[in-house]
Design an enzyme around this catalytic site. Structure first.
Site, PDB file in Angstrom:
ATOM      1  N   HIS A 144     -18.516   7.715  26.287  1.00  0.00           N
ATOM      2  CA  HIS A 144     -19.234   6.674  25.536  1.00  0.00           C
ATOM      3  C   HIS A 144     -18.248   5.590  25.118  1.00  0.00           C
ATOM      4  CE1 HIS A 144     -21.515   4.689  22.370  1.00  0.00           C
ATOM      5  NE2 HIS A 144     -22.591   5.218  22.911  1.00  0.00           N
ATOM      6  N   ASN A 152     -28.935   9.459  21.343  1.00  0.00           N
ATOM      7  CA  ASN A 152     -27.574   9.724  20.860  1.00  0.00           C
ATOM      8  C   ASN A 152     -27.560   9.474  19.355  1.00  0.00           C
ATOM      9  OD1 ASN A 152     -24.854   9.789  20.268  1.00  0.00           O
ATOM     10  ND2 ASN A 152     -24.344   7.917  21.395  1.00  0.00           N
ATOM     11  N   TRP A 153     -27.524  10.551  18.597  1.00  0.00           N
ATOM     12  CA  TRP A 153     -27.623  10.409  17.139  1.00  0.00           C
ATOM     13  C   TRP A 153     -26.280  10.017  16.507  1.00  0.00           C
ATOM     14  CZ3 TRP A 153     -30.982  15.376  15.742  1.00  0.00           C
ATOM     15  CH2 TRP A 153     -32.213  15.254  16.394  1.00  0.00           C
ATOM     16  N   LYS A 154     -25.236   9.987  17.312  1.00  0.00           N
ATOM     17  CA  LYS A 154     -23.888   9.606  16.828  1.00  0.00           C
ATOM     18  C   LYS A 154     -23.532  10.410  15.573  1.00  0.00           C
ATOM     19  CE  LYS A 154     -24.586   5.105  18.889  1.00  0.00           C
ATOM     20  NZ  LYS A 154     -24.083   3.766  19.065  1.00  0.00           N
ATOM     21  N   GLU A 167     -17.833   4.058  22.470  1.00  0.00           N
ATOM     22  CA  GLU A 167     -17.195   4.255  21.154  1.00  0.00           C
ATOM     23  C   GLU A 167     -16.027   5.227  21.263  1.00  0.00           C
ATOM     24  OE1 GLU A 167     -20.817   5.218  19.069  1.00  0.00           O
ATOM     25  OE2 GLU A 167     -21.469   3.143  19.344  1.00  0.00           O
ATOM     26  N   GLU A 186     -24.099   1.174  30.084  1.00  0.00           N
ATOM     27  CA  GLU A 186     -24.215   0.681  28.713  1.00  0.00           C
ATOM     28  C   GLU A 186     -23.265  -0.495  28.515  1.00  0.00           C
ATOM     29  OE1 GLU A 186     -25.872   3.814  25.878  1.00  0.00           O
ATOM     30  OE2 GLU A 186     -23.735   4.166  25.978  1.00  0.00           O
ATOM     31  N   GLY A 240     -25.752  -1.337  19.865  1.00  0.00           N
ATOM     32  CA  GLY A 240     -25.872  -1.502  18.420  1.00  0.00           C
ATOM     33  C   GLY A 240     -25.917  -2.948  17.958  1.00  0.00           C
ATOM     34  N   GLY A 284     -29.422   4.746  21.082  1.00  0.00           N
ATOM     35  CA  GLY A 284     -28.681   5.038  19.856  1.00  0.00           C
ATOM     36  C   GLY A 284     -29.568   4.841  18.638  1.00  0.00           C
ATOM     37  N   GLY A 285     -29.499   3.653  18.054  1.00  0.00           N
ATOM     38  CA  GLY A 285     -30.202   3.356  16.799  1.00  0.00           C
ATOM     39  C   GLY A 285     -31.669   3.774  16.789  1.00  0.00           C
ATOM     40  N   SER A 296     -29.219  -1.205  22.780  1.00  0.00           N
ATOM     41  CA  SER A 296     -30.277  -1.846  21.985  1.00  0.00           C
ATOM     42  C   SER A 296     -31.673  -1.652  22.574  1.00  0.00           C
ATOM     43  CB  SER A 296     -29.967  -3.335  21.781  1.00  0.00           C
ATOM     44  OG  SER A 296     -28.789  -3.478  21.001  1.00  0.00           O
TER      45      SER A 296
HETATM   46  C1  PEP Z   1     -25.560   4.126  22.396  1.00  0.00           C
HETATM   47  O1  PEP Z   1     -24.876   4.380  21.436  1.00  0.00           O
HETATM   48  O2  PEP Z   1     -25.397   4.763  23.447  1.00  0.00           O
HETATM   49  C2  PEP Z   1     -26.531   3.052  22.291  1.00  0.00           C
HETATM   50  C3  PEP Z   1     -27.102   2.635  23.389  1.00  0.00           C
HETATM   51  O3  PEP Z   1     -26.779   2.548  21.041  1.00  0.00           O
HETATM   52  P1  PEP Z   1     -27.947   1.498  20.634  1.00  0.00           P
HETATM   53  O4  PEP Z   1     -29.213   1.975  21.267  1.00  0.00           O
HETATM   54  O5  PEP Z   1     -28.003   1.562  19.140  1.00  0.00           O
HETATM   55  O6  PEP Z   1     -27.517   0.178  21.141  1.00  0.00           O
END
Ligand code: PEP
Length: 250
Positions: free
Chosen positions: A95, A9-11, A97, A167, A173, A233-234, A212
């Protein structure tokens, strides 16, 4: 037998050129991938260009959100037909967010899940508790509500296209990954819930862990029976970090 998925997920990151270059690196390094699917979710602006880049590869394209109508006067929104037109196979729905910053409700998420499925997109439905909810001991109650409401009206015949992502909000994050025990408890709970609602079709739904994830912590998590991959994500923003996670898949 469930095939794994690793989805990035590049957000709200990456220009078109940056997205294409990241997609190209992932495409080139994943030609030998077996038993699973690699998915990338660039921002809307880069979807079509990334789709062109991924042609001839098995890497799949996802959107990060959608509006649950085919078309109409919904300024600023993107429809599932448009996502398919841009080359998407998957769409991330609900998600944390989106729930937090855009006040997405369980009902809106349900409309999106149903619309994605009837349009032929595979929804990756995100659920998970906040820190406060975990500390108050209501993790299962929260996940139970989110899963049941997201799937209200979704039929057993649609299970083969459903993906659920657990999640925990406190892990997204933050660098604070769920322990294998914490992840196992909730994945097992979601699996039992899906089987209770959908019978054996619920046993085939892929359940991803997100929060994470890195190449260093995924190896242990992926050994857990009901963890069928990761939503990242990251660590999906750098080819090496993302490919490191994929390299740990069975
Ligand atoms: C996400 O945004 O779905 C996520 C899992 O982010 P991260 O891996 O950065 O925690």
């Amino acid at each position: 037998m469930r095939n794994w998925i690793v989805a990035g997920n590049w957000k709200m990151h990456n220009t078109i050129a940056e997205s294409v270059s990241l997609a190209q690196a992932i495409k080139e390094a994943t030609t030998a991938v077996k038993n699973g699917e690699v998915v990338v979710a660039p921002p809307f602006t880069a979807l079509h260009s990334v789709s062109e880049t991924l042609k001839g590869s098995a890497v799949k394209l996802a959107a990060q959100n959608m509006y649950p109508e085919d078309k109409g006067a919904f300024t600023g929104e993107v429809s599932p037909l448009m996502l398919k037109d841009a080359g998407c196979a998957f769409v991330i729905v609900g998600h944390s967010e989106r729930r937090k910053y855009f006040n997405e409700s369980d009902n809106q998420i349900n409309l999106k899940v149903r619309k994605a499925l009837t349009t032929g997109l595979k929804p990756i439905v995100c659920v998970g508790e906040t820190d406060g909810e975990r500390n108050s001991g209501v993790t299962q109650a929260v996940v139970n509500r989110q899963v049941r409401k997201a799937l209200d009206g979704v039929g057993v015949g649609q299970m083969d296209r459903l993906v659920v992502a657990y999640e925990p909000v406190w892990a997204i994050g933050t660098g604070k990954v769920a322990t294998p025990e914490q992840a196992n408890d909730v994945h097992d709970f979601i699996r039992r819930l899906l089987v209770e609602i959908y019978g054996c079709a619920g046993a085939d739904v892929r359940i991803l862990y997100g929060g994470s994830v890195t190449k260093d912590n995924i190896a242990e998590l992926i050994t857990i029976e009901d963890i069928d991959g990761a939503l990242v994500g990251g660590a999906s923003l750098k080819a090496d970090a993302f490919l490191g996670i994929i390299s740990k898949m069975p």
